[in-house]
Design a protein around this motif. Structure first.
Motif, mmCIF file in Angstrom:
data_model
loop_
_atom_site.group_PDB
_atom_site.id
_atom_site.type_symbol
_atom_site.label_atom_id
_atom_site.label_comp_id
_atom_site.label_asym_id
_atom_site.label_seq_id
_atom_site.Cartn_x
_atom_site.Cartn_y
_atom_site.Cartn_z
ATOM 1 N N THR A 28 0.843 -1.183 0.000
ATOM 2 C CA THR A 28 0.000 0.000 0.000
ATOM 3 C C THR A 28 0.880 1.235 0.000
ATOM 4 O O THR A 28 2.096 1.155 0.182
ATOM 5 C CB THR A 28 -0.977 0.018 1.203
ATOM 6 O OG1 THR A 28 -1.963 1.034 0.979
ATOM 7 C CG2 THR A 28 -0.245 0.271 2.506
ATOM 8 N N THR A 29 0.248 2.354 -0.206
ATOM 9 C CA THR A 29 0.936 3.642 -0.188
ATOM 10 C C THR A 29 0.148 4.575 0.712
ATOM 11 O O THR A 29 -1.082 4.579 0.697
ATOM 12 C CB THR A 29 1.011 4.232 -1.616
ATOM 13 O OG1 THR A 29 1.647 3.287 -2.468
ATOM 14 C CG2 THR A 29 1.785 5.529 -1.630
ATOM 15 N N PHE A 30 0.870 5.345 1.509
ATOM 16 C CA PHE A 30 0.248 6.314 2.402
ATOM 17 C C PHE A 30 0.706 7.719 2.049
ATOM 18 O O PHE A 30 1.825 7.912 1.578
ATOM 19 C CB PHE A 30 0.638 6.035 3.865
ATOM 20 C CG PHE A 30 0.124 4.741 4.381
ATOM 21 C CD1 PHE A 30 -1.200 4.597 4.775
ATOM 22 C CD2 PHE A 30 0.959 3.642 4.484
ATOM 23 C CE1 PHE A 30 -1.680 3.394 5.258
ATOM 24 C CE2 PHE A 30 0.491 2.439 4.966
ATOM 25 C CZ PHE A 30 -0.832 2.310 5.356
ATOM 26 N N ILE A 31 -0.176 8.678 2.320
ATOM 27 C CA ILE A 31 0.167 10.095 2.220
ATOM 28 C C ILE A 31 0.198 10.628 3.646
ATOM 29 O O ILE A 31 -0.764 10.440 4.399
ATOM 30 C CB ILE A 31 -0.859 10.883 1.394
ATOM 31 C CG1 ILE A 31 -0.889 10.377 -0.048
ATOM 32 C CG2 ILE A 31 -0.550 12.381 1.437
ATOM 33 C CD1 ILE A 31 -1.996 10.986 -0.890
ATOM 34 N N PHE A 42 -1.539 10.625 13.046
ATOM 35 C CA PHE A 42 -0.284 10.063 12.561
ATOM 36 C C PHE A 42 0.227 8.961 13.492
ATOM 37 O O PHE A 42 0.689 7.915 13.032
ATOM 38 C CB PHE A 42 0.795 11.129 12.366
ATOM 39 C CG PHE A 42 2.084 10.500 11.945
ATOM 40 C CD1 PHE A 42 2.238 9.998 10.666
ATOM 41 C CD2 PHE A 42 3.110 10.330 12.857
ATOM 42 C CE1 PHE A 42 3.393 9.354 10.288
ATOM 43 C CE2 PHE A 42 4.278 9.687 12.488
ATOM 44 C CZ PHE A 42 4.422 9.200 11.198
ATOM 45 N N ARG A 43 0.152 9.172 14.789
ATOM 46 C CA ARG A 43 0.604 8.137 15.728
ATOM 47 C C ARG A 43 -0.182 6.841 15.536
ATOM 48 O O ARG A 43 0.371 5.743 15.567
ATOM 49 C CB ARG A 43 0.485 8.630 17.177
ATOM 50 C CG ARG A 43 1.560 9.631 17.562
ATOM 51 C CD ARG A 43 1.595 9.891 19.067
ATOM 52 N NE ARG A 43 0.337 10.416 19.585
ATOM 53 C CZ ARG A 43 0.009 11.714 19.600
ATOM 54 N NH1 ARG A 43 0.854 12.622 19.130
ATOM 55 N NH2 ARG A 43 -1.149 12.104 20.096
ATOM 56 N N ARG A 44 -1.495 6.966 15.305
ATOM 57 C CA ARG A 44 -2.326 5.791 15.072
ATOM 58 C C ARG A 44 -1.921 5.094 13.764
ATOM 59 O O ARG A 44 -1.836 3.866 13.709
ATOM 60 C CB ARG A 44 -3.808 6.189 15.056
ATOM 61 C CG ARG A 44 -4.729 5.002 15.181
ATOM 62 C CD ARG A 44 -6.174 5.348 15.527
ATOM 63 N NE ARG A 44 -6.796 6.280 14.606
ATOM 64 C CZ ARG A 44 -7.112 7.550 14.921
ATOM 65 N NH1 ARG A 44 -6.864 8.024 16.115
ATOM 66 N NH2 ARG A 44 -7.682 8.330 14.038
ATOM 67 N N LEU A 45 -1.631 5.868 12.732
ATOM 68 C CA LEU A 45 -1.181 5.299 11.454
ATOM 69 C C LEU A 45 0.156 4.577 11.627
ATOM 70 O O LEU A 45 0.332 3.453 11.153
ATOM 71 C CB LEU A 45 -1.058 6.397 10.392
ATOM 72 C CG LEU A 45 -0.464 5.947 9.052
ATOM 73 C CD1 LEU A 45 -1.332 4.877 8.396
ATOM 74 C CD2 LEU A 45 -0.292 7.155 8.143
ATOM 75 N N ALA A 50 3.235 -0.486 11.992
ATOM 76 C CA ALA A 50 4.167 -1.293 12.794
ATOM 77 C C ALA A 50 3.589 -2.661 13.153
ATOM 78 O O ALA A 50 4.346 -3.593 13.444
ATOM 79 C CB ALA A 50 4.558 -0.539 14.064
ATOM 80 N N GLU A 51 2.265 -2.807 13.121
ATOM 81 C CA GLU A 51 1.648 -4.104 13.402
ATOM 82 C C GLU A 51 2.021 -5.154 12.361
ATOM 83 O O GLU A 51 1.918 -6.346 12.622
ATOM 84 C CB GLU A 51 0.125 -3.974 13.472
ATOM 85 C CG GLU A 51 -0.356 -3.248 14.699
ATOM 86 C CD GLU A 51 -1.859 -3.030 14.672
ATOM 87 O OE1 GLU A 51 -2.580 -3.752 13.926
ATOM 88 O OE2 GLU A 51 -2.329 -2.131 15.380
ATOM 89 N N GLY A 52 2.418 -4.723 11.176
ATOM 90 C CA GLY A 52 2.903 -5.666 10.174
ATOM 91 C C GLY A 52 1.881 -6.191 9.199
ATOM 92 O O GLY A 52 2.026 -7.297 8.680
ATOM 93 N N GLN A 87 9.489 9.815 7.199
ATOM 94 C CA GLN A 87 10.629 9.012 7.640
ATOM 95 C C GLN A 87 10.225 8.055 8.762
ATOM 96 O O GLN A 87 10.623 6.884 8.770
ATOM 97 C CB GLN A 87 11.788 9.907 8.085
ATOM 98 C CG GLN A 87 13.049 9.150 8.445
ATOM 99 C CD GLN A 87 13.605 8.336 7.292
ATOM 100 O OE1 GLN A 87 13.498 8.709 6.131
ATOM 101 N NE2 GLN A 87 14.201 7.208 7.608
ATOM 102 N N ALA A 88 9.427 8.522 9.703
ATOM 103 C CA ALA A 88 8.997 7.675 10.816
ATOM 104 C C ALA A 88 8.157 6.496 10.321
ATOM 105 O O ALA A 88 8.291 5.372 10.825
ATOM 106 C CB ALA A 88 8.208 8.499 11.835
ATOM 107 N N LEU A 89 7.309 6.726 9.333
ATOM 108 C CA LEU A 89 6.499 5.642 8.791
ATOM 109 C C LEU A 89 7.369 4.638 8.039
ATOM 110 O O LEU A 89 7.176 3.423 8.154
ATOM 111 C CB LEU A 89 5.421 6.223 7.872
ATOM 112 C CG LEU A 89 4.114 5.456 7.794
ATOM 113 C CD1 LEU A 89 3.501 5.249 9.155
ATOM 114 C CD2 LEU A 89 3.155 6.149 6.862
#
Length: 190
Positions: A28-31, A42-45, A50-52, A87-89
């Protein structure tokens, strides 16, 4: 972003797909930095990534354009924040990719051999079924020979964040090695 699906619905769809299709690879791709995106959003995203759930993730920073529906919101998220979120994502997904690839060590995968590696003629390169051309990692083959353009069994011997390293399995050994793909496609935790 006017998506007409809830987080719970997305999770349910992903669970159904993973349970129904063994070995499924999802991308997938995120904006990030959409005008209405809050730090909590953003923290929820980031936690979700990170759940994989995904094998491969692309991330783009929102780019304001006057001729799109979101233009009415302006561009309130600073460029620096967008870069940090992107970068964090990516870092969150790299951890997922590293775990998935590490789980593939010891497996024998059918690999479409493309020819010599771009970096050196001492290696062959190819792609497993879960690696898309030009956007995903490669399987580098450092032992054995194989004709380009065909599928060959490759035992994975090393894992890196995006790439795998392996060896061609000789014909006389092919029946004795695992070809199960399901272990590395399941959602990882951590």
């Amino acid at each position: 972003m006017n998506r007409r699906i809830t987080e719970a619905q997305i999770r349910a769809k992903l669970e159904t797909l993973r349970a129904t299709i063994p070995g499924l690879a999802l991308r997938t791709t995120f904006i990030v930095g959409f005008p209405t995106e809050t730090p909590a959003d953003f923290r929820r995203l980031r936690a979700f990534v990170a759940e994989g759930w995904f094998d491969h993730v692309g991330v783009f920073a929102y780019s304001h354009e006057d001729n799109i529906k979101s233009a009415r919101f302006g561009d309130p998220v600073p460029a620096r924040t967008k870069r940090r979120r992107r970068q964090a994502l990516l870092v969150a997904q790299q951890a997922v990719a590293a775990r998935r690839n590490a789980a593939r060590v010891g497996q024998v995968l059918p690999v479409l051999v493309e020819g010599y590696a771009a970096e050196t003629t001492l290696l062959l390169q190819g792609r497993a079924a879960f690696q898309g051309p030009e956007v995903d990692g490669l399987v580098y083959i450092n032992e054995g020979t194989a004709a380009a353009g065909g599928f060959h069994p490759v035992e994975i011997t090393e894992a890196h964040v995006y790439d795998l390293v392996g060896r061609i399995v000789p014909d006389d050994k092919q029946n004795y090695l695992s070809t199960d793909f399901t272990d590395c496609s399941e959602r990882t935790s951590g």
